[in-house]
Enzyme design. Structure first.
Site, short mmCIF file in Angstrom:
data_model
loop_
_atom_site.label_atom_id
_atom_site.label_comp_id
_atom_site.label_asym_id
_atom_site.label_seq_id
_atom_site.Cartn_x
_atom_site.Cartn_y
_atom_site.Cartn_z
N GLU A 271 5.27 -0.47 -2.19
CA GLU A 271 3.88 -0.55 -1.74
C GLU A 271 3.31 -1.91 -2.09
O GLU A 271 3.78 -2.56 -3.04
CB GLU A 271 3.10 0.60 -2.42
CG GLU A 271 1.63 0.72 -2.12
CD GLU A 271 1.28 0.96 -0.67
OE1 GLU A 271 1.52 0.05 0.15
OE2 GLU A 271 0.72 2.02 -0.36
N ASP A 272 2.31 -2.36 -1.34
CA ASP A 272 1.68 -3.64 -1.67
C ASP A 272 0.72 -3.50 -2.84
O ASP A 272 0.73 -4.30 -3.77
CB ASP A 272 0.99 -4.26 -0.45
CG ASP A 272 -0.04 -3.34 0.20
OD1 ASP A 272 -0.16 -2.16 -0.21
OD2 ASP A 272 -0.73 -3.80 1.13
N ASP B 255 -4.64 1.16 -5.31
CA ASP B 255 -6.06 0.96 -5.59
C ASP B 255 -6.62 2.28 -6.13
O ASP B 255 -6.56 2.55 -7.32
CB ASP B 255 -6.70 0.51 -4.27
CG ASP B 255 -8.17 0.19 -4.38
OD1 ASP B 255 -8.61 -0.26 -5.43
OD2 ASP B 255 -8.90 0.38 -3.38
N ASP C 147 -3.95 -8.02 3.96
CA ASP C 147 -4.79 -8.51 5.05
C ASP C 147 -6.28 -8.33 4.81
O ASP C 147 -6.72 -7.62 3.90
CB ASP C 147 -4.44 -7.73 6.32
CG ASP C 147 -4.94 -6.28 6.25
OD1 ASP C 147 -4.78 -5.64 5.19
OD2 ASP C 147 -5.52 -5.80 7.24
N LYS D 169 -4.40 -1.75 -9.35
CA LYS D 169 -5.78 -1.89 -9.86
C LYS D 169 -6.08 -0.64 -10.68
O LYS D 169 -6.66 0.32 -10.15
CB LYS D 169 -6.77 -1.97 -8.70
CG LYS D 169 -6.65 -3.18 -7.80
CD LYS D 169 -7.74 -3.10 -6.72
CE LYS D 169 -7.61 -4.15 -5.67
NZ LYS D 169 -8.51 -3.92 -4.52
N PHE E 20 -11.17 -7.32 -4.34
CA PHE E 20 -10.44 -7.36 -3.08
C PHE E 20 -9.62 -8.64 -2.98
O PHE E 20 -10.13 -9.74 -3.18
CB PHE E 20 -11.40 -7.26 -1.90
CG PHE E 20 -10.69 -7.10 -0.59
CD1 PHE E 20 -10.12 -5.87 -0.23
CD2 PHE E 20 -10.54 -8.17 0.27
CE1 PHE E 20 -9.44 -5.73 0.97
CE2 PHE E 20 -9.86 -8.04 1.48
CZ PHE E 20 -9.31 -6.81 1.82
N ILE E 21 -8.33 -8.49 -2.65
CA ILE E 21 -7.46 -9.66 -2.56
C ILE E 21 -6.73 -9.70 -1.21
O ILE E 21 -6.62 -8.68 -0.52
CB ILE E 21 -6.44 -9.68 -3.72
CG1 ILE E 21 -5.62 -8.40 -3.73
CG2 ILE E 21 -7.07 -9.83 -5.08
CD1 ILE E 21 -4.21 -8.74 -3.70
N GLY F 20 1.12 -3.68 4.79
CA GLY F 20 0.91 -4.66 3.72
C GLY F 20 2.13 -5.04 2.90
O GLY F 20 2.21 -6.14 2.40
N ARG G 152 -2.28 -12.29 6.51
CA ARG G 152 -1.08 -11.77 5.83
C ARG G 152 -0.08 -12.89 5.59
O ARG G 152 0.82 -12.78 4.77
CB ARG G 152 -0.40 -10.70 6.70
CG ARG G 152 -1.23 -9.44 6.89
CD ARG G 152 -0.34 -8.36 7.50
NE ARG G 152 -1.09 -7.26 8.07
CZ ARG G 152 -1.54 -6.21 7.39
NH1 ARG G 152 -1.33 -6.12 6.11
NH2 ARG G 152 -2.20 -5.25 8.00
P1 5GP Z 1 -5.35 3.43 -2.13
O1 5GP Z 1 -4.94 4.62 -1.32
O2 5GP Z 1 -4.59 3.28 -3.42
O3 5GP Z 1 -6.85 3.42 -2.37
O4 5GP Z 1 -5.15 2.15 -1.25
C1 5GP Z 1 -3.94 1.68 -0.91
C2 5GP Z 1 -4.02 0.77 0.30
O5 5GP Z 1 -5.33 0.16 0.45
C3 5GP Z 1 -3.09 -0.38 0.11
O6 5GP Z 1 -1.80 -0.06 0.58
C4 5GP Z 1 -3.75 -1.48 0.92
O7 5GP Z 1 -3.35 -1.39 2.26
C5 5GP Z 1 -5.23 -1.20 0.81
N1 5GP Z 1 -5.86 -2.03 -0.23
C6 5GP Z 1 -6.29 -1.63 -1.45
N2 5GP Z 1 -6.82 -2.65 -2.16
C7 5GP Z 1 -6.70 -3.75 -1.36
C8 5GP Z 1 -7.05 -5.14 -1.55
O8 5GP Z 1 -7.56 -5.61 -2.58
N3 5GP Z 1 -6.74 -5.97 -0.51
C9 5GP Z 1 -6.16 -5.54 0.65
N4 5GP Z 1 -5.94 -6.45 1.60
N5 5GP Z 1 -5.83 -4.23 0.84
C10 5GP Z 1 -6.09 -3.36 -0.15
#
Ligand code: 5GP
Length: 181
Positions: free
Chosen positions: A104-105, A108, A164, A136, A157-158, A49, A170
């Protein structure tokens, strides 16, 4: 900016324009440039991402002695986190004594971020900075707080600008949010 994007039966509406993204990438890049003065940093782009954000940020920071490498983790399936983080492509190079900048993208739940940071700390870098395009804060399950954030957003969710839906969209230059209407 396209009005709406439909993918896999879901509809997304415009959220952040490429001009807004560009402005915030430049802001974060100038903070990093200042903080990394006199260092030989290693940027670590978290695939998949973050590849577009990392490419823009890395060039905008503009340090000729900075290097970049890539790691890959996965936790998402479709539009929600599985709660389990898998390391798919780990880091092979030695980072002992280095100033590492994780790119990082999106943060969450914070599970991927906190797992990565604790994993990398074991390799004795001099410092770790964590940069994310999107955060977030309300979704946090870990209390993880990134050091640099381009945008803080609600827990929706974005897609777009590298992010993606099951590998697709993407390419979009703007960021879109899921249409909950
Ligand atoms: P975490 O481990 O913080 O829950 O999630 C991180 C990963 O989840 C991010 O690097 C991304 O790949 C994916 N992710 C989390 N939220 C979103 C979202 O709103 N959209 C997309 N496309 N991916 C997300």
């Amino acid at each position: 900016m396209d009005n709406k994007v439909s993918v896999d039966g879901l509809t997304f509406v415009p959220y952040l324009t490429s001009a807004e993204i560009d402005r915030e990438v430049k802001r974060v890049a100038s903070e990093l440039r200042e903080d990394l003065k006199g260092k030989n940093p290693l940027f670590l782009c978290v695939l998949n991402g973050a590849f577009i954000f990392a490419a823009d940020l890395f060039r905008e920071v503009g340090l000729n002695n900075a290097r970049i490498n890539f790691v890959k983790y996965s936790s998402y399936e479709g539009t929600s986190s599985t709660g389990k983080v898998k390391e798919i492509m780990g880091l092979t190079e030695d980072i002992e004594g280095m100033d590492v900048v994780i790119v990082e993208d999106i943060v969450d739940t914070g599970l991927t971020a906190s797992m990565m940071v604790s994993d990398l700390k074991k390799r004795n870098p001099r410092s770790i900075r964590f940069v994310t395009l999107l955060h977030k804060p309300e979704s946090s399950k870990t209390g993880f707080v990134p050091d640099y954030v381009a945008f803080s957003i609600p827990p929706k969710f974005i897609i777009g600008y590298g992010l993606d839906l099951d590998g697709k969209v993407r390419n979009l230059k703007d960021i879109y949010v899921i249409d909950e209407e």
